[in-house]
Design an enzyme around this catalytic site. Structure first.
Site: not given
Lengths: 57, 469
Positions: B81, B156, B180
């Site tokens: 990420k 997310s 997330s």
């Protein structure tokens, strides 16, 4: 029972206290989110912590 | 190269490397080719580090060729990420604010993965600063769900989910502050594991909310997540929350099954929640039966104070306001609309709200700890509903119901994993979630594997022929 106008006035006051000065579009989006989460905040403020409920560590 | 890399899970890639049926360079090239072919639609990657990946893969092949394989991640291509620092590689946090930011040091987890010999394919799309909303346009699109590209993979850690589910990497790391990792993993048919708070270092990872942030794996299989967790878990002097990190062997007990383990079903708060999608509920109830047949004991349990969990979570996100306030005051136009709304919202709580929340957080923790003294883990549906179409995503902030299934477990820092448990009538993945005792991530993964190994949901793959706009 609070009216829509009361709610909006409360929201505007809270923004002022928080020092937020927002563009119109931001204010509308934030107001919608604030309204959506208001029941949760009311739940928080209505809760009565017990003596043993010391802050999380 | 006889194997189709994109169809393999991380274990499949790792074992093919171990058997020398596949080289790390072959695997890396296969992923890079697939990224080139499909990422223009899926938008999982912000940065592809092709040259670096190939150099790492060549090095891995040379070591493996000498008989010096470091472990199961050696030579395996993964991705991170884009809030996890890699020295010399742009880290944007999915935001124009950091569009040109290049860290000079690796995050702790990056160092660990490099040490394990993993190959880094690139940095993955995400909701802006892990708190924005899904977007399909602009400089930082958040990615499309490979099961239906008209739907969001949630967030997310959206790019991490898309990349792992679509076979654009063998596995990924995400972060989880209110769901997330687990939300996007649920929406894309992955295993997503939010480790115990303090088990995995956050140093070198952009913060959203210091006391709620967790870094963890998102993969096609449970073994995959266990191996990644093994690599990244452990104390780090640069993250004081990891002082008491108690690592376990996350892999060796995976096949011990569910027999003899006790599961608490959070029926009132989760299974009977009116906002729970019927097909998610049905799949979860079937999954509970599967675990019962595998020898687990299930009983209904409840923690009444869970009703206050979202009321407690929201004011604690004032940590996000503290993190962003100065930049937001200086140049609000640098942030996307979704992030601005959510961060401003975090500013509207009072000091008393925050302290009240911390007291109630302790109460919820006591109640849940009491449950976990009677059962080995808690079980419930992974999310309220399958993936939403982009146009159905709330245009304002996010609805409390959307984080009901995940955020309480960030508050308590307990290990929580989602595992695929079926598909909706629309062909969208759904999941169950398991929550364990603090630092007992091994039991959570063992239970997830006990379910996974007698079901076939995790073996299904989205169809690339449908990745068209």
């Amino acid at each position: 029972m609070k009216t829509t106008d009361d709610r909006r006035a409360q929201f505007d006051a809270e923004c002022r206290v928080a020092g937020l000065s927002l563009a119109a579009r931001d204010a509308e989006l934030l107001y919608a989110m604030w309204l959506e989460w208001l029941p949760e905040r009311d739940r928080l403020r209505a809760a009565v912590p017990a003596a043993e409920d010391e802050p999380w560590r | 190269m006889a194997v189709s890399v994109a169809d393999l899970d991380l274990r499949g890639v790792s074992e093919a490397l171990a058997r020398r049926e596949l080289s790390s360079v072959e695997a890396t090239v296969a992923y890079l080719d697939r990224i080139a072919a499909h990422d223009p639609v899926l938008r999982a990657y912000i940065t592809v580090t092709g040259d670096m990946a190939l150099a790492q893969a060549k090095e891995a092949d040379a070591e493996i060729g000498r008989g010096a394989r470091r472990g199961p991640l050696h030579g395996v291509p993964i991705a991170l990420k884009d809030l996890i620092a890699v020295a010399g590689v742009k880290m944007t946090g999915g935001s124009r604010v950091l569009a040109d930011h290049v860290p000079t040091r690796d995050a702790f987890v990056t160092r660990r993965l490099k040490g394990a010999g993993a190959v880094l394919l690139g940095k993955l799309a995400m909701h802006e600063f892990a708190f924005g909303r899904p977007v399909t346009e602009g400089a930082f699109p958040t990615g499309r769900n490979p099961w239906d590209v008209q739907r969001s993979p949630a967030g997310s850690s959206s790019g991490s989910a898309v990349a792992a589910a679509a076979g654009l990497c063998a596995g990924a790391l995400g972060s989880d502050t209110g769901g997330s990792i687990r939300g996007p993993a649920s929406m894309t048919g992955l295993v997503g594991h939010k480790p115990t708070y303090g088990l995995v270092s956050r140093s070198g990872v952009l913060a959203l909310s210091w006391s709620l942030d967790h870094v963890g794996p998102m993969t096609r299989g449970v073994w995959d997540s266990a191996v990644l967790l093994q690599a990244i878990a452990g104390a780090d002097p640069e993250d004081t929350s990891t002082r008491s990190a108690a690592t376990q062997d996350y892999v060796s007990d995976l096949e011990r099954g569910a027999r003899g383990l006790r599961l608490g079903v959070l029926k009132r708060y989760y299974v009977e929640f009116p906002g729970l999608h019927d097909e998610v509920r049905a799949a979860a109830l079937t999954a509970f039966d599967v675990l019962r047949k595998e020898g687990a004991t299930l009983e209904e349990v409840d923690a009444p104070s869970l009703d206050q969990a979202l009321a407690v979570w929201a004011p604690l996100m004032s940590e996000a306001y503290e993190y962003h306030a100065e930049t937001l005051r200086r140049s609000p136009e640098q942030f996307g609309e979704g992030l601005r709304t959510r961060v401003y919202f975090s500013a509207l709580f009072t000091a008393q709200d925050v302290q009240r929340a911390q007291r109630l957080r302790a109460r919820i923790g006591r109640e849940v700890d009491a449950l976990l003294s009677r059962v080995d883990a808690l079980i419930f549906p992974g999310q309220a509903m399958p993936a939403l179409r982009f146009e159905d995503f709330p245009s304002t902030g996010f609805a409390p119901a959307s984080i009901r299934y995940t955020a309480p477990w960030n508050l308590l820092g307990l290990p929580a994993a989602v595992v695929p448990s079926g598909f909706s009538g629309d062909g969208l993945p759904v999941s169950i979630q398991l929550v364990g005792r603090r630092f007992d991530d091994a039991t959570v993964l063992r239970l997830a594997r006990a379910y996974e190994r007698v079901t076939e949901w995790h073996q299904r793959r989205p169809d690339p022929a449908r990745w068209r706009l």
